[in-house]
Design an enzyme around this catalytic site. Structure first.
Site, PDB file in Angstrom:
ATOM      1  N   ASP A   1     -13.571   9.415  -4.070  1.00 15.86           N
ATOM      2  CA  ASP A   1     -13.325   8.297  -3.317  1.00 15.86           C
ATOM      3  C   ASP A   1     -14.526   7.535  -3.709  1.00 15.86           C
ATOM      4  O   ASP A   1     -15.232   7.953  -3.184  1.00 15.86           O
ATOM      5  CB  ASP A   1     -13.247   8.106  -1.823  1.00 15.86           C
ATOM      6  CG  ASP A   1     -12.263   7.269  -1.011  1.00 15.86           C
ATOM      7  OD1 ASP A   1     -12.322   6.049  -2.184  1.00 15.86           O
ATOM      8  OD2 ASP A   1     -12.353   6.640   0.344  1.00 15.86           O
ATOM      9  N   GLU A   2     -14.169   5.804  -3.667  1.00 16.43           N
ATOM     10  CA  GLU A   2     -14.372   5.536  -3.643  1.00 16.43           C
ATOM     11  C   GLU A   2     -15.892   4.679  -4.591  1.00 16.43           C
ATOM     12  O   GLU A   2     -17.408   4.861  -5.172  1.00 16.43           O
ATOM     13  CB  GLU A   2     -15.794   4.422  -2.615  1.00 16.43           C
ATOM     14  CG  GLU A   2     -15.242   4.709  -0.982  1.00 16.43           C
ATOM     15  CD  GLU A   2     -15.087   3.446  -0.618  1.00 16.43           C
ATOM     16  OE1 GLU A   2     -14.902   2.108  -1.888  1.00 16.43           O
ATOM     17  OE2 GLU A   2     -14.736   3.222   0.016  1.00 16.43           O
TER      18      GLU A   2
ATOM     19  N   ARG B   1     -11.240  -7.262   5.072  1.00 12.82           N
ATOM     20  CA  ARG B   1     -11.126  -6.672   6.244  1.00 12.82           C
ATOM     21  C   ARG B   1      -9.847  -6.097   6.878  1.00 12.82           C
ATOM     22  O   ARG B   1      -9.474  -5.817   8.151  1.00 12.82           O
ATOM     23  CB  ARG B   1     -12.298  -6.051   6.737  1.00 12.82           C
ATOM     24  CG  ARG B   1     -13.359  -5.396   5.852  1.00 12.82           C
ATOM     25  CD  ARG B   1     -12.815  -4.802   5.494  1.00 12.82           C
ATOM     26  NE  ARG B   1     -12.801  -4.127   4.131  1.00 12.82           N
ATOM     27  CZ  ARG B   1     -11.852  -3.546   3.594  1.00 12.82           C
ATOM     28  NH1 ARG B   1     -11.506  -2.404   3.934  1.00 12.82           N
ATOM     29  NH2 ARG B   1     -11.860  -4.099   2.076  1.00 12.82           N
TER      30      ARG B   1
ATOM     31  N   GLN C   1     -15.475  -4.264  -5.011  1.00 10.97           N
ATOM     32  CA  GLN C   1     -15.615  -3.789  -3.557  1.00 10.97           C
ATOM     33  C   GLN C   1     -17.257  -2.644  -4.045  1.00 10.97           C
ATOM     34  O   GLN C   1     -17.859  -1.959  -2.815  1.00 10.97           O
ATOM     35  CB  GLN C   1     -15.152  -2.677  -2.858  1.00 10.97           C
ATOM     36  CG  GLN C   1     -13.271  -4.006  -1.975  1.00 10.97           C
ATOM     37  CD  GLN C   1     -12.442  -2.661  -1.428  1.00 10.97           C
ATOM     38  OE1 GLN C   1     -13.274  -3.120  -0.555  1.00 10.97           O
ATOM     39  NE2 GLN C   1     -10.961  -2.711  -1.464  1.00 10.97           N
TER      40      GLN C   1
ATOM     41  N   LYS D   1      -4.616   3.084  -0.116  1.00 11.67           N
ATOM     42  CA  LYS D   1      -5.488   4.533  -1.654  1.00 11.67           C
ATOM     43  C   LYS D   1      -5.667   5.511  -0.710  1.00 11.67           C
ATOM     44  O   LYS D   1      -5.721   6.573  -1.570  1.00 11.67           O
ATOM     45  CB  LYS D   1      -6.749   3.881  -2.343  1.00 11.67           C
ATOM     46  CG  LYS D   1      -7.950   3.391  -1.217  1.00 11.67           C
ATOM     47  CD  LYS D   1      -9.400   3.677  -1.746  1.00 11.67           C
ATOM     48  CE  LYS D   1      -9.954   4.197  -0.113  1.00 11.67           C
ATOM     49  NZ  LYS D   1     -11.650   3.381   0.069  1.00 11.67           N
ATOM     50  N   THR D   2      -5.921   5.554   0.892  1.00  7.54           N
ATOM     51  CA  THR D   2      -6.385   6.782   1.011  1.00  7.54           C
ATOM     52  C   THR D   2      -5.453   7.030   1.598  1.00  7.54           C
ATOM     53  O   THR D   2      -5.135   8.544   0.646  1.00  7.54           O
ATOM     54  CB  THR D   2      -7.395   5.839   2.523  1.00  7.54           C
ATOM     55  OG1 THR D   2      -8.330   5.180   2.763  1.00  7.54           O
ATOM     56  CG2 THR D   2      -7.437   7.130   3.711  1.00  7.54           C
TER      57      THR D   2
END
Length: 825
Positions: free
Chosen positions: A276-277, A660, A307, A56-57
Site C-alpha cells: 500500500d502507498e 480528505r 500523494q 483503492k483500499t
DNA sequence: AACTGGCAGGCCCGG
DNA sequence: CCTGCCAGTT
C-alpha cells in the site's frame, strides 16, 4: 533454519479457503471495471495507480479476499505491507468484514517496520544481535549519539545529534551500511581537532575495541569522518543489543543480500505480495520488496504519485515511476473514478495539484452531486481563526447555511504542523467542545511514561544500559555524575552491563555516601522484580505496580507539589491499565516501540484534530484546513531545504488535505500569527491563489459589516499590516482571485492602523470574563463540567489555570467553572 | 549533589 | 512560548 518448520502452524491458518471458494464472490460486487481488473489480475506484477478516494483500499482488500477464496494462498502466505499502523488495522478489519470472520490468521499483514521486527527476531544473530534486541526510539537514538559525540569530542553545537541522526537515517533509508556509503557522501571531516590514541583511549575504549569492523577507524592522528562515526554508532548499537527504526529495514536487506538461503525460503513462503502507498517507499524498502518478489514476481503495488508526502524521510517517487522497468510486463491499472468528494472539491484539488511539473498525470472524475463550493475565509489572527472554526463546528452540528447537520465525528481539522494544534485545543477546552488529537504529543513520549517504561525494560532485559541510565537517579538516589561515572568505568573494565557494573560497584564499595545504600537497593530490587516475571500467580500488571511502587517512582510524584504531578500519576495508572491487553511486559514493550499512537476509545462524538500527514488515507464529510499562509504552508523550511521539490511536496500535501473532504471543505488563513511567542504578520498561502475561483466561495470574516455571517461581500481578511513591498504583489493577486480588492479588505487595513499588531484584540467576552475571573482565588477548589474537580493554580487575564484532579492542568475561561461548594451534589 | 535563573535555539512531517 | 543547557549557589 528450524524457524521455518513452525511457519505452517504459525498463528493459526484458521481461515478455511476452501469453504470460501464454494460460495459466490460477493466481494466483487459493485467494483468498477478498473477495480475489478486490479482484483482479478493475480499473477505477475501489478501496479495500481489509484487517485485519492478512488477505492483503492477496497480493491486491495478485495484482492486479498480473492487470493484466499480462490485458494491461491493461505492467509499466512500473503505479505501485505502498509506504512502506518492505522492503515494496517483498517485493512485487517476490512478483510475480516469481507470474509465474515476476523482476519486473525494474517500474520504478515502489517507495517514495514512491524514485519521486519518479526523477521529480524528470527534471524537476529545474522545481524549480530540477540533475538530479544530492543528498539530505540528517536530519543534513545539521540542520547546514544550524544554519548558518542562526547567521546570523540565533536562539537555538539556544530553537529547537533539531531542533524547527525537524520543523516544516518538518510543513509539507512538508502540501505547503505557503513561500508556502502558512497565516498562523496563522506567528503566532509567532522572531528573538530586532532586525536591521539592516548587522548581518546580512556573515554572511548569501549567503542573502538569492541566493535567488529571499525576498530581501527578513529584511532590515531586523524579527524573523525561521518562514515566512521556511523560505524561507531552501529557498533555501539550492537553492544546495546539494540536497533533504531532504520536498522529494522537495513538489517533485513543486509541479511537477504548476504544469506541467499534465507532469502530463498521467504521468497517461496510469501506467495503473494501487496504494498500500500507505494509512492512512500524509500530505497531500503524498495530493495526489500524487490528481493522478496524476485522469484514469482507476484507483487501488487498501489500508489498515487500525487500523494507522495514523505520525501523528507527518504521516500522515492522514482520507485513508482520505475516499477514497469523493474518488473517487466507489469499490468498497470488506473483508478480514476472518485467516490469520495463533490465535484467542487475535486476541481479545487485538481487545480492546485496541476501546478506541479513532475507527475504522472491523472484526472479524477465523479458523478456525485455538485454540493458546496470550497469555502475560503481570512481571519485577523490565529486565535480568531480557532474561535471561528469552533463556532462554525458548533453550528454545523445543527445544520447551518443550508447544509445538513453533521456529527462531531464527521468533522476534522487538518493542520500543517503539530504546533498549530494548541490554538484549537485551547479554544475547544474553553468552550467545552469535545475533540480528539490524533498523533499529537504522544502519550508514550511523556516523561513519566518513558521513565516507567525504562523500569519495565530493565526488569525484562537487565542489560539495557540506556534504560539504566535513565532511571538510575530517578527518583533522586544521590547518584550524580560522579557516581554514574564510577559505574560506567567498572562496567567497562569488566565488560559487563551497567546494571552488573553497578552491582560490582556496590560489592567493591566503590560508591560512597548515601548513594551506596540506594544503589544497593535498586540493584536488589531489579533482581527481585526480574525473578517475579516468572511468577505465574502474579499478573504483569501487578508486577508493574510493584516495580513502580518499590522503586520509589510513584512516591516521587506523590511528593511532588507541582500542578502537573496529579496528571502524571493519572498517566501512570493509565499505563498500567494499558498493560491489560498484553500477555506480558515484553509483549507490551514491543507494541509500544512500534505503535506509539494513543487512540483513546472514550465514548462520545468528537472533532478530530491532526496533521495533514496523519490524515492521509482518511476521509471526513467536513474538513477544515487552517493556516494557509506562506511560510507555514507551504513551509518555509521545506522550501529552503528542497527548493522546487520541496514546494511540490507541499503542494501535494495541499492536495491530500483538500481530497480528505467529502462534502464541505473550508480553507482559512490568518493575518497575524504567533511564532515563537512573537506576533508576526502573515501573507496568504500561494496555494490560495491556485484555488479555482469558480469552485470557491469566499466567506466574510467575523468583525466585518458588524460581523454578520450572511453578508454577501467578497471580502476576506488579509495581512492587515501592509508592507509597501508586498502591496503590488497583493494587488496582483487580487486581480486573479478577486479576494483582496474589496471593501472589507481595505477596512481591515484601516483597522490595522489603529490597532498595533502586538496588541491582541479585546472582545466583548473578555470584559465579562474579567469580572468572572475575579470571583476566584488561587488555591480555591473548583468544579468544571468536563474536567471535574481541581484547584486554581493561577490567574492569567481572563483565564484560570486549574490543576484538575483527573484531567491535569488546563487553562479555562472562568465562566465555565464554579466554586466546588456550589455543585449541587 | 541538587537546585536556581538566565539564556540560546527551535516549530514540520513518522515508524 | 517552550525546553535544555550552563554557570553559579546552597
Amino acid at each position: 533454519m528450524s524457524s521455518f518448520d513452525d511457519m505452517d502452524a504459525f498463528e493459526g491458518a484458521s481461515l478455511s479457503a476452501r469453504a470460501m471458494a464454494a460460495r459466490p464472490a460477493p466481494y466483487l460486487d459493485g467494483l468498477n471495471p478498473a477495480q475489478r481488473q486490479a482484483v482479478e489480475t493475480l499473477d505477475g506484477p501489478v501496479l495500481m495507480l489509484a487517485g485519492a478516494g478512488t477505492g483503492k483500499t477496497r480493491a486491495l482488500t478485495a484482492r486479498i479476499v480473492h487470493l484466499l477464496s480462490t485458494g491461491r494462498a493461505r492467509p499466512n502466505e500473503i505479505l501485505a505491507v502498509t506504512f502506518t499502523n492505522k492503515a494496517a488495522r483498517e485493512m485487517k478489519n476490512r478483510v475480516g468484514q469481507m470474509l465474515g470472520q476476523p482476519a486473525e490468521g494474517m500474520p504478515w499483514l502489517g507495517t514495514f517496520h512491524a514485519i521486519c521486527v518479526k523477521l529480524l527476531r528470527r534471524h537476529a544473530e545474522l545481524a549480530g544481535l540477540k533475538s530479544n534486541f530492543t528498539i530505540l526510539d528517536t530519543d534513545d537514538q539521540k542520547r546514544t549519539l550524544k554519548q558518542l559525540l562526547q567521546a570523540y569530542e565533536i562539537d555538539e553545537k556544530r553537529h547537533p545529534p539531531r542533524a547527525i541522526a537524520s543523516l544516518f537515517d538518510r543513509w539507512k533509508n538508502n540501505a547503505w551500511t557503513p561500508d556502502r556509503v558512497p565516498a562523496k557522501e563522506d567528503s566532509e571531516l567532522w572531528g573538530e581537532r586532532l586525536y591521539s590514541s592516548q587522548e581518546i583511549s580512556s573515554a572511548t575504549r569501549s567503542y573502538e575495541f569492541r566493535s567488529r569492523n571499525w576498530e581501527s577507524g578513529a584511532v590515531g592522528r586523524r579527524l573523525v569522518t561521518a562514515v566512521e562515526l556511523y560505524g561507531m554508532y552501529q557498533a555501539r548499537l550492537k553492544e546495546l543489543n539494540a536497533c533504531d527504526f532504520g536498522d529494522l529495514l537495513l538489517h533485513m536487506v543486509t541479511i537477504f543480500r548476504n544469506y541467499p538461503d534465507v532469502l530463498e525460503k521467504y521468497q517461496r513462503w510469501f506467495r503473494y505480495i501487496l504494498v500500500d502507498e507505494y509512492q512512500d517507499t524509500n530505497v531500503a524498502q524498495y530493495l526489500w520488496l524487490r528481493l522478496l518478489a524476485q522469484g514469482h514476481r507476484n507483487i501488487c503495488c498501489v500508489g498515487d504519485d500525487d500523494q507522495s508526502i514523505y520525501g523528507w524521510r527518504g521516500a522515492e517517487v522514482g520507485n513508482i515511476l520505475r516499477f514497469e522497468k523493474d518488473f517487466e510486463g507489469a499490468h498497470v491499472v488506473r483508478l480514476e473514478q472518485n467516490y469520495r468528494s463533490t465535484p467542487h472539491i475535486l476541481a479545487a484539488a485538481s487545480n492546485v495539484i496541476r501546478g506541479n511539473e513532475s507527475r504522472l498525470g491523472k484526472e479524477l472524475w465523479t458523478d456525485a452531486a455538485e454540493g458546496e463550493k470550497v469555502r475560503l475565509i481570512g481571519h485577523w489572527d490565529g486565535e480568531e481563526e480557532a474561535r471561528w472554526i469552533g463556532e462554525e463546528i458548533e453550528s454545523m452540528q445543527n445544520g447551518t447555511r443550508g447544509m445538513r447537520p453533521f456529527s462531531l465525528d464527521d468533522m476534522a481539522i487538518l493542520v500543517r504542523a503539530s504546533h498549530q494544534m494548541r490554538a484549537f485545543e485551547d479554544r475547544f477546552l474553553t468552550i467545552g467542545l469535545p475533540y480528539r488529537v490524533i498523533g499529537g504529543p504522544r502519550f508514550y513520549e511523556r516523561m513519566e511514561i518513558r521513565d516507567a517504561m525504562a523500569y519495565f525494560r530493565l526488569v525484562v532485559s537487565p542489560a539495557d544500559d540506556l534504560a539504566f541510565e535513565r532511571v538510575v537517579n530517578t527518583p533522586k538516589r544521590g547518584l550524580g555524575d560522579k557516581a554514574q561515572q564510577t559505574i560506567q568505568r567498572i562496567a567497562r573494565d569488566n565488560g559487563v552491563s551497567l546494571l552488573d557494573g553497578a552491582a560490582l560497584a556496590v560489592e567493591q564499595g566503590a560508591i560512597k555516601g548515601k548513594g551506596a545504600a540506594a544503589l544497593r537497593e535498586l540493584v536488589a530490587g531489579l533482581a527481585r522484580w526480574g525473578r517475579m516475571t516468572g511468577d505465574k500467580d502474579l499478573s504483569h500488571m501487578e508486577l508493574a505496580e510493584i516495580v513502580l511502587d518499590e522503586s520509589g517512582y510513584t512516591a516521587m510524584w506523590q511528593n511532588d507539589k507541582t500542578p502537573e504531578a496529579p496528571g502524571r500519576l493519572e498517566n501512570l495508572k493509565e499505563l498500567v491499565k494499558a498493560l491489560e491487553g498484553f500477555e506480558n511486559l515484553q509483549g507490551f514493550l514491543e507494541h509500544v516501540s512500534l505503535v506509539m499512537d494513543n487512540e483513546s476509545d472514550e465514548a462520545g462524538a468528537k472533532v478530530s484534530i491532526m496533521t495533514l500527514h496523519a490524515a492521509k488515507g482518511l476521509e471526513f464529510p467536513v474538513v477544515f484546513l487552517p493556516g494557509w499562509e506562506d511560510g507555514l504552508f507551504p513551509s518555509q523550511r521545506s522550501m529552503d531545504e528542497s527548493g522546487v521539490k520541496g514546494l511540490e511536496e507541499e503542494r501535494r500535501l495541499a492536495y491530500v488535505g483538500i481530497t480528505r473532504a467529502e462534502e464541505v471543505c473550508t480553507i482559512s488563513f490568518a493575518g497575524n500569527r504567533r511564532v515563537f511567542g512573537q506576533w508576526q504578520s502573515q501573507m496568504p498561502s500561494r496555494f490560495v491563489d491556485e484555488l479555482p475561483a469558480d469552485h470557491v466561495e469566499v466567506l466574510t470574516p467575523p468583525g466585518l459589516y458588524g460581523g454578520g455571517y450572511g453578508a454577501s461581500g467578497m471580502a476576506a481578511g488579509a495581512s492587515p499590516v501592509m508592507r509597501t513591498a508586498a502591496e503590488s504583489d497583493l494587488q496582483d493577486k487580487a486581480s486573479r482571485a478577486d479576494v483582496y480588492n474589496s471593501p472589507g479588505w481595505r477596512r481591515l487595513q484601516e483597522r490595522s492602523a489603529q490597532r498595533p499588531v502586538s496588541q491582541p484584540r479585546e472582545s466583548r467576552h473578555q470584559v465579562i470574563d474579567l469580572e468572572a475571573v475575579s470571583a476566584f482565588s488561587v488555591g480555591e477548589r473548583v468544579f468544571h463540567q468536563k474536567f471535574g474537580y481541581g484547584a486554581v493554580a493561577g490567574i492569567e487575564g481572563d483565564k484560570l489555570e486549574i490543576a484538575f484532579e483527573k484531567a491535569g492542568t488546563k487553562k479555562v475561561v472562568a465562566r465555565f467553572v464554579t466554586a466546588a461548594d456550589d455543585v449541587p451534589f
